[in-house]
Motif scaffolding. Structure first.
Motif, mmCIF file in Angstrom:
data_model
loop_
_atom_site.group_PDB
_atom_site.id
_atom_site.type_symbol
_atom_site.label_atom_id
_atom_site.label_comp_id
_atom_site.label_asym_id
_atom_site.label_seq_id
_atom_site.Cartn_x
_atom_site.Cartn_y
_atom_site.Cartn_z
ATOM 1 N N ASN A 105 0.335 -1.606 -0.064
ATOM 2 C CA ASN A 105 0.157 0.231 -0.255
ATOM 3 C C ASN A 105 0.494 1.601 0.210
ATOM 4 O O ASN A 105 0.812 2.534 -0.906
ATOM 5 C CB ASN A 105 -0.918 -0.117 1.279
ATOM 6 C CG ASN A 105 -1.930 -0.987 1.358
ATOM 7 O OD1 ASN A 105 -1.926 -1.336 0.220
ATOM 8 N ND2 ASN A 105 -3.067 -0.916 2.721
ATOM 9 N N ARG A 108 2.546 1.897 -3.921
ATOM 10 C CA ARG A 108 1.454 1.783 -4.443
ATOM 11 C C ARG A 108 1.410 3.477 -4.662
ATOM 12 O O ARG A 108 1.106 4.014 -5.329
ATOM 13 C CB ARG A 108 0.417 0.695 -4.017
ATOM 14 C CG ARG A 108 -0.847 1.462 -5.638
ATOM 15 C CD ARG A 108 -1.579 0.458 -5.222
ATOM 16 N NE ARG A 108 -2.115 -1.009 -4.900
ATOM 17 C CZ ARG A 108 -2.124 -1.197 -3.877
ATOM 18 N NH1 ARG A 108 -2.544 -0.531 -3.137
ATOM 19 N NH2 ARG A 108 -1.833 -2.786 -3.179
ATOM 20 N N GLU A 109 1.006 4.026 -3.742
ATOM 21 C CA GLU A 109 0.895 5.102 -3.313
ATOM 22 C C GLU A 109 1.444 5.797 -3.380
ATOM 23 O O GLU A 109 1.644 6.981 -3.057
ATOM 24 C CB GLU A 109 -0.196 5.286 -1.791
ATOM 25 C CG GLU A 109 -1.437 4.450 -1.819
ATOM 26 C CD GLU A 109 -2.629 5.093 -3.427
ATOM 27 O OE1 GLU A 109 -1.934 5.153 -4.078
ATOM 28 O OE2 GLU A 109 -3.897 3.414 -3.688
ATOM 29 N N VAL A 136 -6.937 7.252 1.102
ATOM 30 C CA VAL A 136 -5.733 7.873 1.249
ATOM 31 C C VAL A 136 -5.722 9.361 1.179
ATOM 32 O O VAL A 136 -6.527 10.139 0.024
ATOM 33 C CB VAL A 136 -5.054 7.492 -1.103
ATOM 34 C CG1 VAL A 136 -4.088 8.668 -0.551
ATOM 35 C CG2 VAL A 136 -5.142 5.863 -0.868
ATOM 36 N N LYS A 192 1.407 12.496 2.395
ATOM 37 C CA LYS A 192 0.161 10.997 2.207
ATOM 38 C C LYS A 192 0.794 9.998 2.839
ATOM 39 O O LYS A 192 1.232 9.508 3.262
ATOM 40 C CB LYS A 192 0.369 11.090 0.490
ATOM 41 C CG LYS A 192 -0.364 9.637 0.274
ATOM 42 C CD LYS A 192 0.004 9.353 -1.445
ATOM 43 C CE LYS A 192 0.229 10.851 -2.268
ATOM 44 N NZ LYS A 192 0.483 10.424 -3.586
ATOM 45 N N VAL A 194 -1.814 6.361 3.771
ATOM 46 C CA VAL A 194 -3.018 5.399 3.827
ATOM 47 C C VAL A 194 -2.986 4.600 4.423
ATOM 48 O O VAL A 194 -2.839 4.074 5.831
ATOM 49 C CB VAL A 194 -2.088 4.123 2.417
ATOM 50 C CG1 VAL A 194 -2.998 3.121 1.723
ATOM 51 C CG2 VAL A 194 -1.439 4.710 1.737
#
Length: 326
Positions: A105, A108-109, A136, A192, A194
């Motif tokens: 995760n 990926r983000e 997200v 950011k 997740v």
């Protein structure tokens, strides 16, 4: 160098440690080091750590004088070699794919922090399975979610962090609410986050844990941590003011509940009066607040009428919780 460093503070947990360590070693994500920090355990926990290290080269053991959970975590942070950090408490255990999910995760983000959900484990009870959600968000969004405490929490243990987050963050030694004390420090190092609510971290509830219902002066750390968080929110994040003040009220309620079920000194009685005064001053805020339960609002009415009525409700609720969890 390993991708992930998993830090496990160890203190007086010989009954639970084996399950914890085995759950980590069984991870489907294998590129990790496991750092066991024996925080001066008086039982066999320290010896057990050495035995694990002899059997698996991924394990590093550090023995130190007892300094508490924060000191043990900080020691682990100092020696960690991984690009990412994770924490597991030694009386809990994790699902075999927890770190694979967190890592995937996060990558990926292109995020700085990833979280999973808790599976609350009580002896002799089936755990409650919750609906899965995937979010997200940015720093402020993550703070709001974690302050609310429903989809994610402030806990250090269900997360995977970029190592750089801890370049300037350490846990406050001596505080029992260390996660609340550093949550804004941690989140301010992120852009950011997740949040995956898949229940991969198994939190074992035991009666004699650090969060027992008997009041000590250390419980006041909880109020201080959340008041400090609220002061920072007021200064920098106005959109979080309501949920931050909710957390302050929650901390006051939590400490008061413990006081109501404990013998108190004269000094404690004065502290209790100040807590009651604060909560009564927030009567309308609590009643109109979406985050407080119906039973909590009823308790607020009781406190407004007379503290003894609140005490009766608190003791009844405490007995019911113990009965349900048996």
């Amino acid at each position: 160098m390993p991708e992930i460093s998993i830090i496990v503070p160890v203190y007086k947990v010989e009954q639970y440690l084996d399950k914890c360590v085995k759950s980590i070693l069984a991870q489907t994500f294998q590129d990790f080091e496991l750092i066991l920090v024996d925080d001066g355990s008086p039982d066999r926990s320290g010896e057990m750590c050495d035995e694990y290290a002899k059997a698996d080269q991924r394990i590093t053991v550090i023995h130190q004088e007892n300094g508490g959970l924060s000191a043990a975590r900080n020691t682990g942070i100092e020696v960690a070699k991984g690009r990412y950090l994770g924490f597991v408490d030694s009386d809990d255990y994790i699902m075999e794919d927890m770190y694979e999910l967190l890592y995937n995760n996060l990558k990926r983000e292109d995020a700085d922090l990833a979280t999973v959900g808790f599976l609350d484990v009580y002896a002799g009870k089936e755990p409650v399975i919750k609906e899965k959600k995937y979010i997200v968000t940015d720093m402020v969004g993550a703070a709001k979610i974690m302050f609310e405490g429903k989809l994610s929490t402030i806990s250090a243990t269900n997360k995977l962090y970029k190592r750089e987050i801890f370049d300037h963050v350490r846990y406050p030694v001596g505080m029992i609410t260390e996660d609340a004390a550093v949550i804004l420090d941690v989140l301010e190092e992120t852009k950011k986050v997740v949040i995956d609510t898949s229940q991969k971290y198994c939190y074992f509830h035991r009666e004699n844990s650090i969060s027992s219902n008997h009041f000590t002066h250390k419980d006041l750390d909880m109020i201080k941590a959340w008041e400090d968080n609220e002061a920072r929110v007021v200064a920098k994040y106005p959109e979080l003011v309501n949920v931050a003040h909710t957390r302050v009220c929650w901390a006051y309620f939590t400490v008061l509940d413990k006081m109501m079920n404990s013998p108190l000194t004269n000094e404690d009685m004065e502290t209790q009066r100040q807590i009651i005064k604060f909560l009564r001053s927030n009567f309308t805020f609590v009643l109109k607040n979406q985050y407080f339960t119906k039973s909590r609002k009823i308790a607020m009415f009781a406190l407004k009428i007379h503290p003894y009525l609140y005490k009766l409700l608190s003791r009844f609720e405490s007995r019911m919780v113990r009965k349900i969890n048996k």
